[in-house]
Design a protein around this motif. Structure first.
Motif, mmCIF file in Angstrom:
data_model
loop_
_atom_site.group_PDB
_atom_site.id
_atom_site.type_symbol
_atom_site.label_atom_id
_atom_site.label_comp_id
_atom_site.label_asym_id
_atom_site.label_seq_id
_atom_site.Cartn_x
_atom_site.Cartn_y
_atom_site.Cartn_z
ATOM 1 N N THR A 157 53.531 20.910 25.642
ATOM 2 C CA THR A 157 54.664 21.339 24.824
ATOM 3 C C THR A 157 55.850 20.397 24.986
ATOM 4 O OG1 THR A 157 55.182 22.902 26.597
ATOM 5 C CG2 THR A 157 54.075 23.778 24.655
ATOM 6 N N ASN A 158 56.003 19.801 26.179
ATOM 7 C CA ASN A 158 57.123 18.868 26.339
ATOM 8 C C ASN A 158 56.899 17.596 25.518
ATOM 9 O OD1 ASN A 158 59.729 18.591 27.604
ATOM 10 N ND2 ASN A 158 58.857 16.831 28.684
ATOM 11 N N TYR A 159 55.638 17.179 25.456
ATOM 12 C CA TYR A 159 55.280 16.040 24.605
ATOM 13 C C TYR A 159 55.618 16.363 23.147
ATOM 14 C CZ TYR A 159 52.194 12.912 21.972
ATOM 15 O OH TYR A 159 51.681 12.006 21.082
ATOM 16 N N MET A 160 55.251 17.564 22.720
ATOM 17 C CA MET A 160 55.483 17.968 21.331
ATOM 18 C C MET A 160 56.973 18.063 21.014
ATOM 19 S SD MET A 160 52.414 20.791 20.932
ATOM 20 C CE MET A 160 52.983 21.352 19.324
ATOM 21 N N TYR A 171 56.511 20.891 13.595
ATOM 22 C CA TYR A 171 55.622 21.466 14.595
ATOM 23 C C TYR A 171 54.139 21.208 14.305
ATOM 24 C CZ TYR A 171 53.168 24.948 17.342
ATOM 25 O OH TYR A 171 52.276 25.567 18.179
ATOM 26 N N GLU A 172 53.700 21.501 13.084
ATOM 27 C CA GLU A 172 52.273 21.388 12.749
ATOM 28 C C GLU A 172 51.766 19.953 12.889
ATOM 29 O OE1 GLU A 172 50.267 23.779 12.447
ATOM 30 O OE2 GLU A 172 51.703 25.432 12.257
ATOM 31 N N GLU A 173 52.597 19.044 12.401
ATOM 32 C CA GLU A 173 52.295 17.610 12.442
ATOM 33 C C GLU A 173 52.131 17.129 13.902
ATOM 34 O OE1 GLU A 173 55.298 13.994 11.163
ATOM 35 O OE2 GLU A 173 55.437 15.911 10.096
ATOM 36 N N VAL A 174 53.072 17.531 14.729
ATOM 37 C CA VAL A 174 53.068 17.108 16.127
ATOM 38 C C VAL A 174 51.896 17.743 16.877
ATOM 39 C CG1 VAL A 174 54.323 17.350 18.284
ATOM 40 C CG2 VAL A 174 55.515 16.597 16.249
ATOM 41 N N LEU A 175 51.607 18.994 16.546
ATOM 42 C CA LEU A 175 50.480 19.657 17.204
ATOM 43 C C LEU A 175 49.181 18.927 16.889
ATOM 44 C CD1 LEU A 175 49.150 21.912 18.833
ATOM 45 C CD2 LEU A 175 49.119 23.321 16.757
ATOM 46 N N LYS A 176 49.019 18.572 15.601
ATOM 47 C CA LYS A 176 47.804 17.870 15.199
ATOM 48 C C LYS A 176 47.682 16.535 15.947
ATOM 49 C CE LYS A 176 45.041 16.350 11.326
ATOM 50 N NZ LYS A 176 44.774 15.085 12.060
ATOM 51 N N GLU A 177 48.795 15.829 16.040
ATOM 52 C CA GLU A 177 48.774 14.544 16.729
ATOM 53 C C GLU A 177 48.431 14.713 18.214
ATOM 54 O OE1 GLU A 177 52.346 12.091 16.192
ATOM 55 O OE2 GLU A 177 51.687 11.109 18.045
ATOM 56 N N LEU A 269 67.431 18.313 33.383
ATOM 57 C CA LEU A 269 66.144 18.360 32.677
ATOM 58 C C LEU A 269 66.233 17.785 31.258
ATOM 59 C CD1 LEU A 269 64.939 21.941 33.776
ATOM 60 C CD2 LEU A 269 64.120 19.751 34.663
ATOM 61 N N PHE A 270 67.440 17.451 30.805
ATOM 62 C CA PHE A 270 67.633 16.954 29.441
ATOM 63 C C PHE A 270 66.751 15.754 29.138
ATOM 64 C CE2 PHE A 270 69.558 14.180 26.292
ATOM 65 C CZ PHE A 270 69.960 15.045 25.283
ATOM 66 N N SER A 271 66.694 14.813 30.097
ATOM 67 C CA SER A 271 66.010 13.548 29.796
ATOM 68 C C SER A 271 64.564 13.489 30.292
ATOM 69 C CB SER A 271 66.823 12.379 30.348
ATOM 70 O OG SER A 271 67.179 12.619 31.693
ATOM 71 N N ILE A 272 63.977 14.647 30.585
ATOM 72 C CA ILE A 272 62.562 14.673 30.981
ATOM 73 C C ILE A 272 61.740 14.692 29.696
ATOM 74 C CG2 ILE A 272 60.761 15.892 32.263
ATOM 75 C CD1 ILE A 272 63.186 14.818 33.967
ATOM 76 N N ASN A 273 61.109 13.566 29.395
ATOM 77 C CA ASN A 273 60.428 13.432 28.113
ATOM 78 C C ASN A 273 58.917 13.257 28.255
ATOM 79 O OD1 ASN A 273 62.741 13.694 26.501
ATOM 80 N ND2 ASN A 273 63.302 11.560 26.936
ATOM 81 N N GLY A 274 58.228 13.454 27.123
ATOM 82 C CA GLY A 274 56.789 13.216 27.083
ATOM 83 C C GLY A 274 56.016 14.229 27.909
ATOM 84 N N VAL A 275 54.858 13.809 28.413
ATOM 85 C CA VAL A 275 53.977 14.750 29.108
ATOM 86 C C VAL A 275 54.440 15.054 30.534
ATOM 87 C CG1 VAL A 275 51.915 14.225 27.776
ATOM 88 C CG2 VAL A 275 52.437 12.863 29.800
ATOM 89 N N PHE A 276 55.545 14.460 30.971
ATOM 90 C CA PHE A 276 55.994 14.700 32.343
ATOM 91 C C PHE A 276 56.507 16.127 32.562
ATOM 92 C CE2 PHE A 276 55.787 10.115 32.485
ATOM 93 C CZ PHE A 276 55.243 9.915 33.736
ATOM 94 N N ASN A 277 56.394 16.563 33.792
ATOM 95 C CA ASN A 277 56.930 17.849 34.222
ATOM 96 C C ASN A 277 58.096 17.586 35.165
ATOM 97 O OD1 ASN A 277 54.267 20.345 34.619
ATOM 98 N ND2 ASN A 277 54.692 18.953 32.930
ATOM 99 N N SER A 278 58.975 18.547 35.275
ATOM 100 C CA SER A 278 60.063 18.406 36.229
ATOM 101 C C SER A 278 60.540 19.788 36.632
ATOM 102 C CB SER A 278 61.204 17.599 35.606
ATOM 103 O OG SER A 278 62.095 17.191 36.603
ATOM 104 N N ILE A 279 60.900 19.917 37.884
ATOM 105 C CA ILE A 279 61.298 21.214 38.401
ATOM 106 C C ILE A 279 62.659 21.089 39.058
ATOM 107 C CG2 ILE A 279 60.665 23.086 39.990
ATOM 108 C CD1 ILE A 279 57.714 21.709 39.634
ATOM 109 N N PHE A 280 63.614 21.826 38.517
ATOM 110 C CA PHE A 280 64.981 21.828 39.024
ATOM 111 C C PHE A 280 65.134 23.010 39.984
ATOM 112 C CE2 PHE A 280 69.171 23.805 38.544
ATOM 113 C CZ PHE A 280 70.011 22.748 38.864
ATOM 114 N N VAL A 281 65.731 22.746 41.132
ATOM 115 C CA VAL A 281 65.909 23.788 42.146
ATOM 116 C C VAL A 281 67.379 23.821 42.547
ATOM 117 C CG1 VAL A 281 65.282 24.527 44.488
ATOM 118 C CG2 VAL A 281 63.579 23.387 43.065
ATOM 119 N N HIS A 282 67.941 25.007 42.638
ATOM 120 C CA HIS A 282 69.302 25.120 43.179
ATOM 121 C C HIS A 282 69.276 26.004 44.421
ATOM 122 C CE1 HIS A 282 73.705 24.949 43.055
ATOM 123 N NE2 HIS A 282 73.626 26.168 43.561
ATOM 124 N N GLY A 283 69.701 25.417 45.536
ATOM 125 C CA GLY A 283 69.803 26.185 46.779
ATOM 126 C C GLY A 283 71.257 26.458 47.091
#
Lengths: 406, 406
Positions: A157-160, A171-177, A269-283
């Motif tokens: 979904t991040n890629y899309m 959405y449909e176009e990107v899903l197909k791709e 998390l704004f600039s996390i693009n494509g298939v990458f994942n990222s996890i923000f933690v606040h302690g």
């Protein structure tokens, strides 16, 4: 020598074999003795494959072999994975798995069983693929009260959404791709409806709360309704749209949700693009931290599984204390969670302005280039229940609503 | 109950006390028993402060007290820190420290001593402040051969470079501002000359290689020569300039360096701004990962120290196997490391073009708005030794050189 068995020779299973064979030397150094695969369980045979001689079709071979100290479950699904894992732990074998469905559903009881048997049940790869996040939460961020975990936990979904944002595609176009180049399944439901991210945030929520958080209790909304127009508004407001899975502390309670959110440019998390994942933690002491990497894929996922295997090999017959209680955590009702909402309405702003101000107070209106016959606005911060009540008045004119992550 | 002693009640020391007092309940849960501070060692008294009754001026009180299982060294500097840490380990106490100078210089021998005594010597806070990086490398990324670690490891210089990039400010101006608001010391040498980052990358290099890497062997160049013009060229080329501390595997050898680098927009470290730190890791199986957070500051640093204390409390009298050998690692000569170089020359491009092409081959020229009487170019990829030889010809006209991180 420590012998292990791998259950399932699919994508992750073959990745685990590849990681262990490729990095054999350094892995043996880190374990302190030789780590070798004795069995690979699969229904199929693999003639000509490096594992052809260690393939077994019978789980009993593994279960009864006392030499096997660690069982690696990478079959996926609930059954027979659950039965095999349970039996392995009962037989005094440690288990490493990448199976988020299994952990989200049976994590608490399997962790309890592992503790009773003084072995380990680890599942780093079940959340964020290759990104180390569960062990850092368990072994590093232990001086903190974790007040928030918000992640981009699904690469498909991040890629899309990235494509939709940068290329203006629909959405449909990107899903197909995404399907054509293998980033999305033919049946994309688990990704695009947010179910995958939901199981992952349930696991993270259980870890930070120490209690069972059922994924069925987490409100989950996918990206299927996100349109070209939504992205245009996001851009016009200097924001983007991301599918976020989040768990936040609000006083004594935790709230959790999976949904598309509007994010400001300043958000990590704004600039996390494509298939990458990222996890923000606040302690509460640490402040903000973020963990970034490949959330899926054969080798990154296998890398995390092997990290668990090494940890288990270094701690045979010594439970590492990972766990949460089976007692179910009551999450805060989503109606009580306060935030801002971005709303699109059909018609002319002038015709609604007075009534909207009366209902919502001061609004921040938004215009997007090339979007005609409608307008958008950001509400003040308010509980979602209150938003829903107010929005009811305008039900027939509201085209869509997206929550805002501050 | 587990009793600990804190050596030094400065910024980090008072932070450690604050973290343990604020999060007492969850920390006790994670440790499995009560964790309490029995002594704080400082030369000063602190009347009216919560620690006034547990202040001691005599390290012997702590050393001889068998109840004290964990000693927290947050004094900084080599002596008396080194003597106190050594004596504590010899007395069978675990030690947690934030002291990068101590770890970079004596890490190998202190780790060896901890192993002999079956206790632990941990130092997560010495690199990247609150960011969990050392334990993830030791306990999570164990299935991988780590091929690269590149970090923005100094918040002060990153703050300064960020200001220079976004506001066009010059070095002296930004340094003064950083000093005025407390981000830079009155004597800023350790930060701006790269010494701080150099000790941190030495520690990371030792961890991933398993051998002693001396910081004196790492080529270290600070940001003092970075100019307004450099930033203009960077912008014109779609890049930015960051002070990077990196360690990379090149065949059988490791090379390491601290220097300002030009970074492309696509690099994960491109958008790490302000006082934040970030550490990029590439594993041969994992691929790319990144760890981000507060690299300094009282509470984030203390959070990492307390994470170590909790880990030591959970593993009293059981060495966790962190360590590297005292055998010194020979780094690859910087002259042999291949990369591209950005060079600024005074004069007109036309007057040099032929000779430059003859020497370097095809060059990529760069122009920056508002920069007159000079020009810039990017060389092809070549070993630094070769670059130096070729540049010698143009010595009198070269205004500056910045390395490029691909």
């Amino acid at each position: 020598m420590i012998k292990i068995a791998v259950l399932g020779y699919g994508t992750v299973g073959s990745g685990v074999v590849e990681v262990i064979r490729t990095n054999e030397k350094v892995i043996d150094q880190r374990v302190g003795e030789e780590l070798r695969i004795k069995y690979v369980l699969d229904l199929r045979d693999f003639p000509g494959d490096p594992v052809q001689d260690i393939i077994t079709h019978n789980f009993e071979d593994i279960l009864k072999d006392e030499e096997v100290k660690i069982v690696v479950e990478v079959m996926g699904g609930i059954e027979p994975a659950y039965t095999f894992v349970r039996q392995s732990l009962e037989a005094g074998k440690s288990v490493a798995t990448s199976n988020k469905a299994l952990v989200a559903k049976h994590g608490a009881s399997l962790l309890k069983l592992a503790k009773e048997k003084n072995v380990n049940f680890l599942f780093e790869a079940s959340v964020g693929g290759g990104i180390p996040i569960l062990r850092p939460l368990h072994s590093s961020l232990t001086g903190d009260v974790i007040e928030e975990i918000t992640g981009i936990l699904n690469g498909t979904t991040n890629y899309m959404l990235t494509k939709m944002f940068y290329e203006g595609a629909d959405y449909e176009e990107v899903l197909k791709e995404a399907q054509d180049n293998g980033y999305a399944e033919r049946n994309p439901e688990a990704d695009v409806e947010g179910y995958d991210a939901c199981r992952k945030i349930a696991i993270l929520s259980s870890i930070i709360s120490g209690q069972q958080v059922d994924f069925e209790d987490i409100y989950c909304e996918g990206i299927t309704k996100i349109t070209v127009e939504d992205m245009k508004y996001a851009k016009a407001m200097g924001m983007t749209i991301k599918l976020l899975a989040s768990c936040k502390r609000d006083g004594e309670k935790l709230n959790a949700m999976v949904a598309p959110f509007l994010l400001h440019r300043e958000h990590p998390l704004f600039s996390i693009n494509g298939v990458f994942n990222s996890i923000f933690v606040h302690g509460n002491m640490l402040g903000d931290a973020m963990f970034y990497g490949s959330g899926a894929g054969k080798l990154p996922t296998a890398s995390a599984v092997v990290g668990d295997i090494v940890e288990e090999a270094k701690h045979l017959n010594r439970n590492l204390g990972v766990g949460w209680s089976e007692e179910k955590l009551a999450l805060e009702d989503k109606k009580d969670v306060k935030r801002r909402f971005f709303v699109r309405m059909k018609g002319k702003k002038e015709d609604f302005e007075e009534k909207l101000t009366e209902e919502f107070g001061m609004l921040q209106y938004a215009k997007a280039e090339g979007v005609e016959g409608e307008f958008g606005f950001l509400t003040p911060v308010m509980p979602e229940g209150e938003y829903e009540k107010k929005a009811e008045t305008f039900r027939d004119s509201i085209l869509g609503m997206i929550r805002v992550e501050e």
